[in-house]
Design a protein around this motif. Sequence first.
Motif, mmCIF file in Angstrom:
data_model
loop_
_atom_site.group_PDB
_atom_site.id
_atom_site.type_symbol
_atom_site.label_atom_id
_atom_site.label_comp_id
_atom_site.label_asym_id
_atom_site.label_seq_id
_atom_site.Cartn_x
_atom_site.Cartn_y
_atom_site.Cartn_z
ATOM 1 N N TRP A 154 1.483 -2.646 6.211
ATOM 2 C CA TRP A 154 1.809 -2.627 4.792
ATOM 3 C C TRP A 154 3.237 -3.088 4.540
ATOM 4 O O TRP A 154 3.518 -3.721 3.517
ATOM 5 N N GLU A 157 3.053 -6.818 4.531
ATOM 6 C CA GLU A 157 2.380 -7.291 3.320
ATOM 7 C C GLU A 157 3.284 -7.142 2.098
ATOM 8 O O GLU A 157 3.302 -8.017 1.219
ATOM 9 N N SER A 197 -1.556 4.375 -0.050
ATOM 10 C CA SER A 197 -0.351 3.809 -0.653
ATOM 11 C C SER A 197 0.852 4.359 0.099
ATOM 12 O O SER A 197 0.785 5.442 0.708
ATOM 13 N N TYR A 215 4.056 0.274 -2.025
ATOM 14 C CA TYR A 215 2.990 -0.713 -1.794
ATOM 15 C C TYR A 215 1.631 -0.036 -1.732
ATOM 16 O O TYR A 215 1.440 0.971 -1.042
ATOM 17 N N THR A 216 0.694 -0.623 -2.449
ATOM 18 C CA THR A 216 -0.711 -0.246 -2.396
ATOM 19 C C THR A 216 -1.524 -1.497 -2.079
ATOM 20 O O THR A 216 -1.355 -2.521 -2.763
ATOM 21 N N PRO A 217 -2.379 -1.474 -1.079
ATOM 22 C CA PRO A 217 -3.195 -2.654 -0.786
ATOM 23 C C PRO A 217 -4.025 -3.062 -2.004
ATOM 24 O O PRO A 217 -4.419 -2.199 -2.808
#
Length: 283
Positions: A154, A157, A197, A215-217
Motif C-alpha cells: 500500500w 501504491e 485502509s 490510503y485505501t485500495p
Amino acid sequence: MEARVHASFETFAEPAAEVFGADPVRHTGALSAVASARSRRQAEAMVSVHDGDRLHGAFIGDRGWPAMVSGLPVDAAQLVADALVDAGAKLPGASGPEPQVEAFGQAWTGNIGVTPEYGFRQRVYELGTLVDPTGVRGEFRQADADDTEVLLRWRAEFLAEAVTYVPPEQNPAQALAHQLTGGSVFGLWCVDGEPVSMAFARVPEAGMTRIGFVYTPPDQRGHGYAAGVTAGISRRAQQAGIKHVALFADDANPVSNRIYQRLGFEYVLSYLEVKFTGEPLRH
C-alpha cells in the motif's frame, strides 16, 4: 545579510530548531527533512540566514525531495540561491508557502538556467477537536512487523498515486522498517480482522506529528475507511500527548478535504511545489 551553508548537521541543528520549531505546523515539511538529516547526520543542502546577530531564516533540502523553503524569507531567496550554486548543490524542486516558493524558484532557476515548473498544491491542516466518523464498519489497530507485506504494497501504491515526485528508493523494506522502529506509527482500519485502509503518523518533531500515507485500495473505497483510520491514528497521537497533529491534503481533491474537515482538521495554509526541469546551463 549572510547565508551560511552548513556541511554538517551538528552546526545546522540549532538554527533549524529555532526557526522551524517556532511554528511546527507551518514548517511541518522542513521538520520531516530535519528528522531525516538528524538520523544520517547530513543533508544535501542546509542553510541558515543571519542578519547581523539575528537569525533570519533556515532552508533544508534532503535526499532528492523538493527543498523545504517555509523558513526562508522572501528577501533572502536570491542570497541563498547564490550560496547554494557556489556550494554545488543540486535541487530537484522546492516546496512551501507560495511566496517563498516563487521567490526561491525564480532565484534558483535564474542562476542555473533551468525552467521552473509550478503546479502541485497542498493544503496544510491542523487537528482541532477530533470528531469520530459515524457509521463506519470496522475498527482501528496499530500496525506491527507482521503487517509488513500489506504496508509495503500500500505504501508503494500510495506513492505512485498521490505523490508528484518520489526519489527512487533502493530498499523500500528497509525504509519501512526504519519508520516502524524509529518512533513513527502505522495504523490500520480493519473489517472482520482484515486491513482495508492505512495511515501513518510521523515521529514527533517540536511537539508536532504529521499524518500521511492515508490510503485505501480502490476496491475498498466509498465506505468511510479512510476517515476511520485517520481518526484512529489522530486519536492515538493525541493520547500520546502530541500537541500538534497536522496533515497535507491535495488541493485538487475535494473528497479528502471534506473528510479531514469533518474529522475536525482546520485549514492553516497552502503549500506550492515547483520542479526544476531541463539541463542546467551552469552549476
